[in-house]
Design an enzyme around this catalytic site. Structure first.
Site: not given
Ligand code: HH2
Length: 270
Positions: A213, A248
């Site tokens: 992040k 995660r």
């Molecule tokens: N972060 C993201 C998405 N889902 N769910 C939980 N429980 N906790 C998190 O910190 C979290 C999450 C964001 O990361 P990513 O899925 O890689 O990115 P994007 O939302 O751009 O797909």
């Protein structure tokens, strides 16, 4: 899910064209399936399939579109790997379709703001992740403000976790998550990470998602999310020491090594 050796790894599988760190890389169904298999081989204990980016400024994607993206990937992975699959959604229709396709967990960044999702999780007896977010993805990073970010996130998550129990979800199936990067400044993220033990002390299992992040980029000067792997490793090690149950992450095989070593050290010092 087995926590007997300590913390476990949830691998991120973004079937999206626009996710912040890997957008477009696994938008193609076959590529997504391959990546899911690779993460399972790398030691992921859960694969979290998401079909809508929730990065700052992201626009919502319709339920139909999310289902079209996620379901074929979940169905194929269900047949090819043994690892449980979670669906990253706050939409009840998407969650239903994903559970039908073989997912066994719901990751809700809105912490059951739609109560129907709570009902669904209780009815199917699947684990849920309840995450804290201030505002919504489109605007959450404009000017996040708290009097006390740790206290406010904790209070919110405790309320939602109690509600989840009232829906009929077992306490052991509820995971709370401070929501790193969701309506948080660098300072807020650092305070949450520094105080993860307070979330663990609630008695609910804790999940945390700091992987790649932007706060890591701000500290290290690494512009590209894929260059933030070592920074991510630092947060993973600290999270395990605080007693977090699930991390995660995007870089599964690398973080599995970090997790194994910190788990082993935590056992030896017990
Ligand atoms: N972060 C993201 C998405 N889902 N769910 C939980 N429980 N906790 C998190 O910190 C979290 C999450 C964001 O990361 P990513 O899925 O890689 O990115 P994007 O939302 O751009 O797909």
């Amino acid at each position: 899910m087995n926590f007997s050796t300590g913390c476990i790894v949830m691998g991120v599988l973004n079937v999206t064209p626009d996710s912040f760190s890997d957008g477009g890389q696994f938008f193609d169904t076959d590529r997504a399936i391959k990546h899911g298999k690779r993460m399972a081989a790398g030691g992921a204990a859960i694969i979290d399939v998401g079909a809508e980016s929730t990065r700052p400024g992201a626009k919502p994607v319709s339920a139909d579109e999310q289902i079209e993206r996620a379901v074929p990937v979940i169905e194929a992975l269900r047949k090819k790997i043994d690892v449980p699959i979670s669906i990253d959604t706050y939409n009840v229709e998407v969650a239903k379709a994903a559970l039908e396709a073989g997912a066994g967990m719901i990751n809700d960044i809105t912490a059951l703001s739609d109560e129907r999702l709570g009902g669904l999780a209780a009815e199917r007896q699947v684990p849920v992740v309840l995450m804290h977010m201030q505002g919504e993805p489109q605007t959450m990073q404009i000017e996040p403000k708290y009097d006390d970010v740790v206290r406010e996130a904790l209070q919110f998550l405790l309320e939602r976790a109690k509600q989840a129990e009232q829906f009929g979800i077992d306490k052991g199936k509820i995971f709370i998550d401070p929501g790193i990067g969701f309506g948080k400044t660098l300072e807020h993220n650092l305070l949450l990470l520094k105080n993860l033990d307070e979330f663990v002390a609630t008695g609910y299992r804790v999940l945390v998602g700091p992987s790649r992040k932007s706060f890591i980029g701000k500290i290290t000067g690494k512009e590209k999310p894929s260059d933030r792997v070592f920074g991510t490793a630092a947060t993973v090690a600290l999270a395990i020491t605080a007693g977090v149950s699930i991390v995660r992450v995007h870089d599964v095989a690398k973080m599995v090594d970090v997790v194994k070593v910190v788990n082993a050290m935590s056992r030896n010092s017990a």
